[in-house]
Design a protein around this motif. Structure first.
Motif, mmCIF file in Angstrom:
data_model
loop_
_atom_site.group_PDB
_atom_site.id
_atom_site.type_symbol
_atom_site.label_atom_id
_atom_site.label_comp_id
_atom_site.label_asym_id
_atom_site.label_seq_id
_atom_site.Cartn_x
_atom_site.Cartn_y
_atom_site.Cartn_z
ATOM 1 N N PHE A 14 0.843 -1.208 0.000
ATOM 2 C CA PHE A 14 0.000 0.000 0.000
ATOM 3 C C PHE A 14 0.875 1.253 0.000
ATOM 4 O O PHE A 14 0.622 2.202 -0.729
ATOM 5 C CB PHE A 14 -0.896 0.030 1.255
ATOM 6 N N LYS A 15 1.909 1.223 0.856
ATOM 7 C CA LYS A 15 2.772 2.411 0.989
ATOM 8 C C LYS A 15 3.385 2.765 -0.357
ATOM 9 O O LYS A 15 3.442 3.938 -0.740
ATOM 10 C CB LYS A 15 3.893 2.143 2.003
ATOM 11 N N LYS A 16 3.843 1.737 -1.088
ATOM 12 C CA LYS A 16 4.468 2.001 -2.393
ATOM 13 C C LYS A 16 3.490 2.682 -3.333
ATOM 14 O O LYS A 16 3.841 3.632 -4.031
ATOM 15 C CB LYS A 16 4.926 0.683 -3.026
ATOM 16 N N LEU A 17 2.245 2.200 -3.335
ATOM 17 C CA LEU A 17 1.250 2.792 -4.239
ATOM 18 C C LEU A 17 0.900 4.222 -3.819
ATOM 19 O O LEU A 17 0.710 5.099 -4.659
ATOM 20 C CB LEU A 17 -0.028 1.939 -4.243
ATOM 21 N N ILE A 18 0.842 4.450 -2.512
ATOM 22 C CA ILE A 18 0.532 5.806 -2.025
ATOM 23 C C ILE A 18 1.658 6.762 -2.444
ATOM 24 O O ILE A 18 1.401 7.865 -2.934
ATOM 25 C CB ILE A 18 0.331 5.805 -0.485
ATOM 26 N N LEU A 19 2.900 6.313 -2.302
ATOM 27 C CA LEU A 19 4.024 7.170 -2.694
ATOM 28 C C LEU A 19 4.056 7.382 -4.210
ATOM 29 O O LEU A 19 4.449 8.450 -4.684
ATOM 30 C CB LEU A 19 5.351 6.576 -2.197
ATOM 31 N N GLU A 20 3.609 6.382 -4.946
ATOM 32 C CA GLU A 20 3.540 6.525 -6.408
ATOM 33 C C GLU A 20 2.531 7.620 -6.778
ATOM 34 O O GLU A 20 2.807 8.479 -7.611
ATOM 35 C CB GLU A 20 3.126 5.189 -7.026
ATOM 36 N N LEU A 21 1.360 7.594 -6.109
ATOM 37 C CA LEU A 21 0.339 8.621 -6.376
ATOM 38 C C LEU A 21 0.871 10.003 -6.008
ATOM 39 O O LEU A 21 0.685 10.977 -6.732
ATOM 40 C CB LEU A 21 -0.939 8.324 -5.588
ATOM 41 N N LYS A 22 1.559 10.062 -4.874
ATOM 42 C CA LYS A 22 2.152 11.345 -4.448
ATOM 43 C C LYS A 22 3.117 11.851 -5.532
ATOM 44 O O LYS A 22 3.069 13.018 -5.917
ATOM 45 C CB LYS A 22 2.894 11.134 -3.115
#
Ligand code: ATP
Length: 298
Positions: A168-176
């Motif tokens: 999840f963290k990776k995807l959140i950072l990708e969106l950021k």
């Protein structure tokens, strides 16, 4: 950019949110924190236009948030809002369709996200047959299927194991990194510290603390000193300005009420033997949260 300015919400005579103001820039993850009943859900609902404000303004990229921009918004709520009799695929077609996406676009994005969250094999399974954690993954996928420009994440990691939290963290950072403005809400302060440069703490609808996290920590007068070695706890406790001393896993944790106390502690510690560590640390966000929120309840 999301701009919330002097927003107030009354339920009857009771103000649930008072004079709330904050900004979330493109590509920023902003922490909105508070204990149960503080006014977070009310704020989220006002931001996405599900609830009318009593006063104030909310704009996204300079325009009011209405049906014209809802295609650009994603919202991961704590409550499940999945149609559990549908398959993951059909659910995605439904949600993506609501967000104005065409079928091929939805399928491409769904395949990408299923792969990122390592659940490709569930694409054609009914949601009700999935485990709680996998349902949370599907819920997350639905909230970002449209590559939102504004994303609200309310306790996104609930029910997830540490490995899935990393996905999840990776995807959140990708969106950021793609420029999404993200509001992140969680009771887990370590997650907030990981993501958020700026944050705001609500207590009974009022803002008790807001700003840049690094600055908040610097401004917080209380600090911690970590010491390893042969010291006498009682002697440390007697130093004026020392708030408490605890011992855990071979280290002493000395809480002080001001940086000026460091010298006094150091003076004593330098008379002791076998000192292998003396480190002055900023307090954790958890400590700051407890003090700010607790203090406001007194
Ligand atoms: P939690 O962390 O428990 O979800 P919260 O920070 O999201 O809490 P809100 O749900 O926004 O808090 O509630 C803020 C206040 O508004 C609370 O005092 C709550 O009782 C009140 N409230 C929320 N919804 C309504 C409603 N529909 N009618 C009346 N009062 C409400």
């Amino acid at each position: 950019m999301l701009k919330v300015e002097n927003v107030t919400k009354y339920y009857g005579d009771n103000p649930a949110v008072k004079n709330l103001s904050f900004t979330v820039n493109d590509g920023e993850i902003f922490g909105l924190l508070g204990v149960n009943g503080a006014g977070k859900t009310t704020t989220f609902r006002m931001i996405i236009g599900l609830l009318d404000k009593s006063d104030g303004t909310i704009t996204f990229d300079g325009s009011p948030v209405d049906y014209k921009v809802t295609d650009k918004i994603g919202f991961l709520t704590e409550e499940r809002s999945l149609l559990t009799k549908l398959t993951v695929y059909d659910q995605a077609l439904f949600y993506g369709g609501l967000k104005g996406m065409d079928k091929s676009e939805i399928i491409e994005r769904l395949d990408y996200l299923l792969e990122k969250l390592e659940i490709q094999e569930y694409k054609n399974r009914k949601i009700k047959e999935l485990s709680k954690g996998n349902q949370q993954k599907v819920q997350f996928i639905m909230s970002i299927i449209n590559k939102p420009k504004l994303l609200i994440l309310d306790e996104p990691f609930s029910g997830l194991d540490p490995i899935n939290i990393e996905l999840f963290k990776k995807l959140i950072l990708e969106l950021k990194s793609e420029g999404t403005s993200i509001i992140f809400s969680s009771h887990r302060m370590d997650h907030v510290e990981y993501f958020c440069e700026s944050l705001l703490i609500l207590v009974k609808g009022k803002t008790v603390l807001s700003g840049n996290l690094k600055q908040i920590k610097e401004d917080f007068r209380k600090k911690n000193i970590i010491i390893e070695g042969d010291i006498e706890k009682e002697k440390l406790e007697k130093i004026k300005g020392v708030l408490g001393v605890s011992f855990n896993k071979g280290e002493y944790l000395v809480k002080i009420n001001d940086m000026s106390i460091v010298d006094k502690v150091f003076k004593y510690v330098s008379t002791c033997k076998n000192i292998t560590k003396f480190v002055v640390e900023e307090p954790s966000l958890n400590e700051i949260f407890i003090e700010k929120v607790g203090g406001s309840y007194e």
